[in-house]
Scaffold this motif. Structure first.
Motif, PDB file in Angstrom:
ATOM      1  N   SER A 154       0.732  -1.455   0.005  1.00 25.98           N
ATOM      2  CA  SER A 154      -0.044  -0.232  -0.169  1.00 25.98           C
ATOM      3  C   SER A 154       0.966   1.244  -0.006  1.00 25.98           C
ATOM      4  CB  SER A 154      -1.039  -0.066   1.205  1.00 25.98           C
ATOM      5  OG  SER A 154      -0.299  -0.076   2.383  1.00 25.98           O
ATOM      6  N   SER A 155       0.662   2.291  -1.193  1.00 28.91           N
ATOM      7  CA  SER A 155       1.435   3.249  -1.142  1.00 28.91           C
ATOM      8  C   SER A 155       1.022   4.498  -0.037  1.00 28.91           C
ATOM      9  CB  SER A 155       1.186   4.222  -2.381  1.00 28.91           C
ATOM     10  OG  SER A 155      -0.139   4.196  -2.829  1.00 28.91           O
ATOM     11  N   ASP A 156      -0.167   4.244   0.461  1.00 28.25           N
ATOM     12  CA  ASP A 156      -0.856   5.300   1.390  1.00 28.25           C
ATOM     13  C   ASP A 156      -1.396   4.540   2.639  1.00 28.25           C
ATOM     14  OD1 ASP A 156      -0.504   7.627   0.028  1.00 28.25           O
ATOM     15  OD2 ASP A 156      -2.065   6.873  -1.333  1.00 28.25           O
ATOM     16  N   PRO A 157      -1.565   4.945   3.811  1.00 32.81           N
ATOM     17  CA  PRO A 157      -2.135   4.367   5.071  1.00 32.81           C
ATOM     18  C   PRO A 157      -3.557   4.089   4.818  1.00 32.81           C
ATOM     19  CG  PRO A 157      -0.566   6.117   5.793  1.00 32.81           C
ATOM     20  CD  PRO A 157      -0.965   6.366   4.119  1.00 32.81           C
ATOM     21  N   ILE A 158      -3.924   2.843   5.060  1.00 34.29           N
ATOM     22  CA  ILE A 158      -5.352   2.379   5.021  1.00 34.29           C
ATOM     23  C   ILE A 158      -5.988   2.473   6.400  1.00 34.29           C
ATOM     24  CG2 ILE A 158      -6.940   0.443   4.308  1.00 34.29           C
ATOM     25  CD1 ILE A 158      -4.490  -0.453   2.452  1.00 34.29           C
ATOM     26  N   ALA A 159      -7.280   3.053   6.450  1.00 33.04           N
ATOM     27  CA  ALA A 159      -8.002   3.436   7.707  1.00 33.04           C
ATOM     28  C   ALA A 159      -8.757   1.875   7.977  1.00 33.04           C
ATOM     29  CB  ALA A 159      -9.028   4.351   7.408  1.00 33.04           C
ATOM     30  N   VAL A 160      -8.063   1.394   9.253  1.00 31.79           N
ATOM     31  CA  VAL A 160      -8.871   0.275   9.836  1.00 31.79           C
ATOM     32  C   VAL A 160      -9.290   0.558  11.115  1.00 31.79           C
ATOM     33  CG1 VAL A 160      -8.605  -2.275  10.467  1.00 31.79           C
ATOM     34  CG2 VAL A 160      -7.366  -1.206   8.477  1.00 31.79           C
ATOM     35  N   VAL A 161     -10.857   0.380  11.242  1.00 31.03           N
ATOM     36  CA  VAL A 161     -11.248   0.721  12.636  1.00 31.03           C
ATOM     37  C   VAL A 161     -11.752  -0.655  13.021  1.00 31.03           C
ATOM     38  CG1 VAL A 161     -13.173   1.955  13.758  1.00 31.03           C
ATOM     39  CG2 VAL A 161     -11.816   3.117  11.847  1.00 31.03           C
ATOM     40  N   TYR A 162     -11.613  -0.730  14.569  1.00 39.26           N
ATOM     41  CA  TYR A 162     -11.987  -2.116  15.409  1.00 39.26           C
ATOM     42  C   TYR A 162     -13.155  -1.461  16.303  1.00 39.26           C
ATOM     43  CZ  TYR A 162      -7.953  -4.019  13.476  1.00 39.26           C
ATOM     44  OH  TYR A 162      -6.750  -4.582  12.802  1.00 39.26           O
ATOM     45  N   ARG A 163     -14.146  -2.307  16.401  1.00 36.48           N
ATOM     46  CA  ARG A 163     -15.393  -2.001  17.214  1.00 36.48           C
ATOM     47  C   ARG A 163     -15.184  -3.027  18.486  1.00 36.48           C
ATOM     48  NH1 ARG A 163     -20.163   0.451  13.252  1.00 36.48           N
ATOM     49  NH2 ARG A 163     -19.066   2.557  13.051  1.00 36.48           N
ATOM     50  N   LEU A 164     -15.238  -2.752  19.689  1.00 37.77           N
ATOM     51  CA  LEU A 164     -15.080  -3.485  20.873  1.00 37.77           C
ATOM     52  C   LEU A 164     -16.403  -3.478  21.726  1.00 37.77           C
ATOM     53  CD1 LEU A 164     -11.952  -2.382  20.117  1.00 37.77           C
ATOM     54  CD2 LEU A 164     -11.589  -4.615  21.446  1.00 37.77           C
ATOM     55  N   ILE A 165     -16.620  -4.667  22.104  1.00 42.92           N
ATOM     56  CA  ILE A 165     -17.883  -4.723  23.121  1.00 42.92           C
ATOM     57  C   ILE A 165     -17.050  -5.186  24.548  1.00 42.92           C
ATOM     58  CG2 ILE A 165     -18.651  -7.072  22.415  1.00 42.92           C
ATOM     59  CD1 ILE A 165     -21.693  -5.981  23.116  1.00 42.92           C
ATOM     60  N   LYS A 166     -17.744  -4.876  25.620  1.00 45.87           N
ATOM     61  CA  LYS A 166     -17.206  -5.265  26.774  1.00 45.87           C
ATOM     62  C   LYS A 166     -18.170  -6.461  27.330  1.00 45.87           C
ATOM     63  CE  LYS A 166     -14.972  -5.531  30.694  1.00 45.87           C
ATOM     64  NZ  LYS A 166     -14.942  -4.439  31.609  1.00 45.87           N
ATOM     65  N   LEU A 167     -17.831  -7.636  27.496  1.00 51.03           N
ATOM     66  CA  LEU A 167     -18.493  -8.824  27.691  1.00 51.03           C
ATOM     67  C   LEU A 167     -18.213  -9.078  29.234  1.00 51.03           C
ATOM     68  CD1 LEU A 167     -18.359 -10.698  24.282  1.00 51.03           C
ATOM     69  CD2 LEU A 167     -20.280  -9.205  25.248  1.00 51.03           C
ATOM     70  N   PRO A 168     -18.767 -10.133  29.745  1.00 55.08           N
ATOM     71  CA  PRO A 168     -18.293 -10.363  30.985  1.00 55.08           C
ATOM     72  C   PRO A 168     -16.849 -11.128  31.061  1.00 55.08           C
ATOM     73  CG  PRO A 168     -20.543 -11.400  30.491  1.00 55.08           C
ATOM     74  CD  PRO A 168     -19.986 -10.658  29.453  1.00 55.08           C
ATOM     75  N   ALA A 169     -16.367 -11.668  29.994  1.00 56.24           N
ATOM     76  CA  ALA A 169     -15.026 -12.209  29.853  1.00 56.24           C
ATOM     77  C   ALA A 169     -14.121 -11.303  29.492  1.00 56.24           C
ATOM     78  CB  ALA A 169     -15.142 -13.472  28.848  1.00 56.24           C
TER      79      ALA A 169
END
Length: 207
Positions: free
Chosen positions: A142-157
């Protein structure tokens, strides 16, 4: 135009970063989503670039993926409202197949020629139990940075990833668009047949 999530993700050579949401344990990473994400990325990339290549990679990463990725939630979201129409046995079968497909597909392209560089942004609170963490990824292809977004959820574990966005395109939303049509036409049996067919087909390393 509907996007194919497999091709969208695999063509960008970002699979290492998506797989990298898995793998870490310990109190600090369980309590803090940013710490979990960073340590998980380090761990999975260490596996990917350990010199073993793709040999048995799905089996090597599966325990970590199952531990740190909310596969059951991802499956439910990908199926959309149709999920409630399935029996308990159908739900389990679909979750198993879908999880296996994700792991195998990611693993087909997890090893690149050069370890990617990652810049992390500050987490954003989506809800009291949900966070979004942006990253900028630079790979050898990749010549340019690629946007990668992570979505997280808080579970009991602890914190688990439940969606990934690449250049603003949601992985889960793309799957839902595909499976919604399949569910409308044939219900759970059609979904199971589709997933089994994908798993029976050889992995296209060029995808």
């Amino acid at each position: 135009m509907r996007l194919d999530p497999f091709r969208l993700i695999l063509k960008s050579a970002l699979v290492p970063l998506i797989l990298a949401v898995v793998g870490s344990s310990g109190a600090a990473s369980a309590d803090d989503p940013a710490t979990m994400l960073r340590s998980s990325i380090d761990e999975i990339l260490s596996i990917a670039y350990s010199g073993h290549g793709n040999e048995n990679l799905p089996a090597r990463v599966r325990p970590s993926l199952e531990k740190s990725f909310a596969l059951d939630l991802v499956t439910r979201q990908a199926m959309g409202p149709g999920w409630r129409q399935f029996s308990a046995a159908e739900q389990k079968r679909i979750t198993d197949l879908f999880s296996e497909l994700l792991i195998r597909t990611y693993s087909a392209r997890v090893v690149g020629t050069e370890r990617p560089k990652i810049v992390y942004g500050a987490p954003t609170e989506l809800a009291s139990d949900r966070r979004e963490i942006p990253t900028r990824v630079t790979t050898s292809s990749s010549s340019d940075p690629i946007a990668v977004v992570y979505r997280l959820i808080k579970l009991p574990a602890g914190w688990r990833v439940y969606d990934v966005l690449i250049e603003g395109v949601s992985f889960v939303a793309n799957y839902r668009a595909q499976f919604d049509q399949i569910i409308q036409k044939g219900g759970a049996p059609a979904v199971i047949r589709t997933l089994e067919a994908k798993l029976a087909a050889p992995v296209d390393s060029r995808s």
